[in-house]
Design a protein around this motif. Sequence first.
Motif, short mmCIF file in Angstrom:
data_model
loop_
_atom_site.label_atom_id
_atom_site.label_comp_id
_atom_site.label_asym_id
_atom_site.label_seq_id
_atom_site.Cartn_x
_atom_site.Cartn_y
_atom_site.Cartn_z
N LYS A 195 0.84 -1.19 0.00
CA LYS A 195 0.00 0.00 0.00
C LYS A 195 0.88 1.24 0.00
N LYS A 196 0.64 2.12 -0.94
CA LYS A 196 1.33 3.41 -0.98
C LYS A 196 0.31 4.51 -0.67
N GLY A 197 0.65 5.37 0.26
CA GLY A 197 -0.24 6.47 0.64
C GLY A 197 0.29 7.80 0.15
N PHE A 198 -0.63 8.66 -0.25
CA PHE A 198 -0.27 10.00 -0.75
C PHE A 198 -1.26 11.02 -0.22
N HIS A 199 -0.78 12.23 0.01
CA HIS A 199 -1.68 13.38 0.09
C HIS A 199 -1.90 13.88 -1.33
N LEU A 200 -3.12 14.27 -1.63
CA LEU A 200 -3.39 14.91 -2.92
C LEU A 200 -3.41 16.42 -2.68
N VAL A 201 -2.45 17.10 -3.29
CA VAL A 201 -2.33 18.55 -3.11
C VAL A 201 -2.40 19.18 -4.49
N ASP A 202 -3.48 19.89 -4.75
CA ASP A 202 -3.70 20.49 -6.08
C ASP A 202 -3.58 19.42 -7.18
N GLY A 203 -4.07 18.22 -6.87
CA GLY A 203 -4.06 17.16 -7.85
C GLY A 203 -2.77 16.37 -7.93
N ASP A 204 -1.73 16.86 -7.24
CA ASP A 204 -0.45 16.15 -7.26
C ASP A 204 -0.35 15.18 -6.08
N ARG A 205 0.32 14.04 -6.35
CA ARG A 205 0.53 13.05 -5.30
C ARG A 205 1.78 13.39 -4.49
N VAL A 206 1.61 13.62 -3.21
CA VAL A 206 2.74 13.85 -2.31
C VAL A 206 2.87 12.60 -1.44
N PRO A 207 3.98 11.86 -1.58
CA PRO A 207 4.10 10.58 -0.87
C PRO A 207 4.03 10.72 0.65
N VAL A 208 3.29 9.81 1.27
CA VAL A 208 3.15 9.78 2.72
C VAL A 208 3.83 8.54 3.29
N ASP A 209 3.49 7.37 2.73
CA ASP A 209 4.08 6.16 3.28
C ASP A 209 4.04 5.02 2.25
N ILE A 210 4.83 4.01 2.53
CA ILE A 210 4.81 2.76 1.79
C ILE A 210 4.76 1.63 2.81
N ILE A 211 3.79 0.74 2.63
CA ILE A 211 3.63 -0.34 3.59
C ILE A 211 3.61 -1.67 2.85
N GLU A 212 4.50 -2.55 3.23
CA GLU A 212 4.62 -3.89 2.63
C GLU A 212 4.00 -4.89 3.61
N CYS A 213 3.06 -5.68 3.12
CA CYS A 213 2.36 -6.63 3.99
C CYS A 213 2.54 -8.05 3.47
N HIS A 214 3.03 -8.91 4.35
CA HIS A 214 3.24 -10.33 4.03
C HIS A 214 2.35 -11.18 4.93
N ARG A 215 1.67 -12.14 4.31
CA ARG A 215 0.79 -13.01 5.08
C ARG A 215 1.60 -13.83 6.08
N LYS A 216 1.05 -13.91 7.29
CA LYS A 216 1.69 -14.72 8.32
C LYS A 216 1.51 -16.19 8.01
N ARG A 217 2.50 -16.94 8.34
CA ARG A 217 2.45 -18.39 8.09
C ARG A 217 2.08 -19.12 9.37
#
Lengths: 140, 140
Positions: free
Chosen positions: A118-140
Motif C-alpha cells: 500500500k502506498k499512501g499519498f496526500h493529494l495537493v492540487d491534484g499532485d501526489r505527495v508521498p506519505v508512506d509505503i507499507i509492505e504486507c506479508h501473510r503470516k504463516r
Amino acid sequence: MEELDFLLGDFSCSWVNLTVDPPTTGSAEWNTERTMRGHFYVMDQTMPGLKCKLIFGRDPLTASFITYYYDNFGNFGTTTSPGWRNGVLVFTGEYYAFGAKTVFLEEFTREGENHYVKKGFHLVDGDRVPVDIIECHRKR
Amino acid sequence: MEELDFLLGDFSCSWVNLTVDPPTTGSAEWNTERTMRGHFYVMDQTMPGLKCKLIFGRDPLTASFITYYYDNFGNFGTTTSPGWRNGVLVFTGEYYAFGAKTVFLEEFTREGENHYVKKGFHLVDGDRVPVDIIECHRKR
C-alpha cells in the motif's frame, strides 16, 4: 467484495514514513476479516501506540467500494474506489488527521498471493505527495 | 464526546416502523461503548435477523459529530450533527439502503437519565417523512 479478498487474513507489515526526513520505518500488523455476513471487511491495523480500524464495503449503485477509517487518536475519514484498474486498486477521500483535513489517496498492488503493498499519498492540487509505503506479508 | 454519553450502556428498545400501513412493532437491543481511547463510541443494534453497527466520532475542526453506519444487509451511510440544539440531537446524511440512496435524518431526545428516543425520517425535498420511532430504556 471478492476484489478485496487479497486483504483477508493476518499480515505482518513493514512501513516507511516518507513525511519526515530522513524517513522512519517500523512494523505493524494488518489483520482483515469478513463481518456482517461478508458484506463488509474489517481491517485492524496495529502498531505500538496506534490502533486503527478500516471498514471496507461496497456500493452496488455505483459499483464502487467505500471505506470508513477511525483510530485511537480520534482521526477519521472515508474513501471510495472504483475497484481494480490496470493492476492497481486506488481509494481516495477526505481525512481528518491530527488537527487538519487532507485529501488522501491509497494505492494497493498485489505482489503475489501472500504479499501486497500500500502506498499512501496526500493529494495537493491534484499532485501526489508521498506519505508512506507499507509492505504486507501473510503470516504463516 | 460527552454530549453522546447518554447513549453509553445497554438498552432495551421498542421500535415502530412507520413506513408500512399498519405500522409494525418489535424489540431491539442498542448497546453502546467507548472505543479507541474514548475518541469514538460504537453502538451495536441487534434485533432478529438484523445486526447494525453505528460508530460515533467528533470532528474538532467543525465542532460537529460524525457517524458511520453498516449492517448485515450491506446497507451503509454517514451522517453529521452539530450537537444538541434546543433539546434535540439531529444527525443527517446519505444512506444506501436496500437498493436505493436516501437522505436520512435521526433525531434523539432524552426522556430521563435512563431513557432516550430516536425518531428517524427520510428527507424528501426538505420535508420529513417519518420512518420509525425507537424508545430505548437502560437495562437494570
